[in-house]
Design an enzyme around this catalytic site. Structure first.
Site, PDB file in Angstrom:
ATOM      1  N   ASP A  29      -3.186  -2.957  -5.173  1.00  0.00           N
ATOM      2  CA  ASP A  29      -2.153  -3.932  -4.811  1.00  0.00           C
ATOM      3  C   ASP A  29      -1.185  -4.161  -5.967  1.00  0.00           C
ATOM      4  OD1 ASP A  29      -2.995  -4.367  -2.211  1.00  0.00           O
ATOM      5  OD2 ASP A  29      -4.107  -6.202  -2.672  1.00  0.00           O
TER       6      ASP A  29
ATOM      7  N   HIS B  54      -9.292  -2.284  -5.306  1.00  0.00           N
ATOM      8  CA  HIS B  54      -8.209  -2.574  -4.363  1.00  0.00           C
ATOM      9  C   HIS B  54      -7.188  -3.523  -4.978  1.00  0.00           C
ATOM     10  CE1 HIS B  54      -6.147  -2.710  -0.564  1.00  0.00           C
ATOM     11  NE2 HIS B  54      -5.978  -4.007  -0.784  1.00  0.00           N
TER      12      HIS B  54
ATOM     13  N   HIS C 293      -0.977 -11.033  -5.114  1.00  0.00           N
ATOM     14  CA  HIS C 293       0.432 -10.703  -4.893  1.00  0.00           C
ATOM     15  C   HIS C 293       1.366 -11.708  -5.555  1.00  0.00           C
ATOM     16  CE1 HIS C 293      -0.738  -7.527  -2.217  1.00  0.00           C
ATOM     17  NE2 HIS C 293      -1.346  -8.358  -1.397  1.00  0.00           N
TER      18      HIS C 293
ATOM     19  N   HIS D 206       0.818  -1.211   0.000  1.00  0.00           N
ATOM     20  CA  HIS D 206       0.000   0.000   0.000  1.00  0.00           C
ATOM     21  C   HIS D 206       0.855   1.266   0.000  1.00  0.00           C
ATOM     22  CE1 HIS D 206      -3.607  -2.373   1.886  1.00  0.00           C
ATOM     23  NE2 HIS D 206      -3.237  -2.826   0.711  1.00  0.00           N
TER      24      HIS D 206
END
Length: 317
Positions: A244, A240, A267, A82
C-alpha cells in the site's frame, strides 16, 4: 528500477473484477503512454465525456480505507493503490489507466494480478531519460501513536514499516525492502489486503467492504485465519502495508530516491508524509538518470548504480 530511460507498456492489457468497497464490476485497462506522461487515470463509462486525472498527491480526495483520486467535480477512481504499486514496483513510468467503474477491481486483494498483466503486456524503454524525486533531507509526520518519514537514501527506494494491531493473529510485525522489480515481484506483490471479522458490520454500515470476500481479502477473528488456504507469507499483513505504501508514494508523480519509514501507518499517513515532502521544496529535487558514457563535467552523483544529475529547467525551478 535501474533503467536510465523511461519506460511504458508494449501493448494494452485489461483485467476485470469487482471493487472491494463498492462491490461494482469494473474493467481496468493499462495502455502505453508517451514519455513524461506519468500515470494518468481515465474514468470511462460516465454520462458525457470521459474524465481523467493525473496520479499525483494533489489529486487525492479521500484516504479512508483506500486512496481515492478525483477532481473538482468529485471522486473519479477509488482503491488506486494496488495498481499504482504494481506500476511503480515493476518500473513502469508512463501509462494511461482506463477504469469503467468507480473503483479499480480488487482482483485477489494483492497486486499480483496487475503484475501479471504488466508482464503480459511487456515493458519497453523510451528515448527520454528517467527522472526521479531525490529526497534531500528528512521530512516527518506524527499523528498520535503513528509516525512516518521520508529521508535521504543512497541506494534507490527503500521501505521500512512497522505495524501493531490489537488482534493477536496480527500483532507487531516489521518489514524492510529495497524496492526493485525483482523484490516487488518476489516479496511484496502477492500480499493481500486484510481485515478483522469484528469490523465487518461497522464497515458495511459505513458503505465500505461491500465487495469483500475470502476471494479477495485475508479475514481474521481473535483466534484464527478464516481463509481456508491460510496466509501466503507468515508476515503477509505487514507486507501488504508495504505494498500500500509503495502505491501511495507512487503519487509523487516520479520514482522516489529515498527511504520511507512508517510506524502504525496507513493510507492517510502515507499521503500526509508525501504531501509534507512535496510542500517543502528544499527537501527534494528532481534529478535525471544519465548513461555513464554520457556523463560530462559538472555535478553528478552515483545513486543506485546510476549516474544522477540535477534536472534544471523551467518546470522544476
Amino acid at each position: 528500477m535501474k533503467s536510465s530511460r523511461q519506460t511504458t507498456l508494449r501493448l494494452p492489457v485489461s483485467v476485470t473484477g469487482i471493487g472491494v468497497h463498492s462491490g461494482q464490476p469494473a474493467t481496468l485497462t493499462l495502455n502505453p503512454a508517451d514519455p513524461n506522461t506519468g500515470i494518468v487515470f481515465v474514468r470511462t463509462g460516465l454520462d458525457g465525456a470521459d474524465r481523467e486525472v493525473a496520479a499525483r498527491h494533489d489529486a487525492v480526495i479521500a484516504t479512508d480505507f483506500a486512496t481515492v483520486l478525483g477532481d473538482r467535480q468529485g471522486p473519479l477512481v477509488s482503491t488506486t493503490e494496488h495498481v499504482l504499486a504494481a506500476l511503480l514496483g515493476m518500473g513502469v513510468d508512463n501509462a494511461t489507466v482506463e477504469v469503467d467503474g468507480p473503483e479499480a477491481p480488487i482482483m485477489d486483494g494483492s497486486a499480483a494480478p496487475f503484475v501479471a498483466a504488466i508482464e503480459q503486456a511487456g515493458v519497453v524503454e523510451l528515448s527520454a531519460p528517467r527522472r526521479y524525486i531525490e529526497v534531500l533531507r528528512p521530512v516527518q509526520v506524527m499523528t498520535g501513536t503513528s509516525s512516518g518519514e521520508l529521508r535521504p537514501y543512497a541506494h534507490g527506494f527503500r521501505a521500512e514499516l512497522d505495524i501493531d494491531f490489537d488482534n493477536p493473529l496480527i500483532g507487531r510485525q516489521s518489514y524492510a525492502v529495497d524496492v526493485t522489480p525483482q523484490s516487488f515481484r518476489q516479496e511484496i506483490c502477492r500480499a493481500r489486503t486484510f481485515g478483522c471479522m469484528a469490523d465487518v458490520t461497522k464497515l458495511w454500515s459505513a458503505g465500505y467492504a461491500r465487495g469483500a470476500s475470502f476471494e479477495n481479502s485475508v479475514v481474521v477473528d481473535e483466534t484464527r485465519i478464516l481463509n481456508p488456504e491460510g496466509l501466503r507469507f507468515a508476515d503477509e499483513f505487514v507486507r501488504h502495508k508495504v505494498l500500500d505504501a509503495i502505491g501511495d508514494l507512487a503519487l509523487a508523480g516520479l520514482p522516489i530516491l529515498g527511504l520511507f519509514r512508517s510506524v502504525r501507518g496507513g493510507h492517510k499517513l502515507n499521503h500526509a508524509v508525501l504531501s509534507a515532502l512535496m510542500a517543502d521544496r528544499s527537501a527534494w529535487r528532481i534529478v535525471e538518470a544519465e548513461r555513464p558514457r554520457r556523463a560530462t563535467r559538472g555535478h553528478v552523483e552515483a545513486v543506485g548504480g546510476l549516474i544522477i544529475a540535477p534536472a534544471y529547467g523551467p518546470d522544476v525551478s
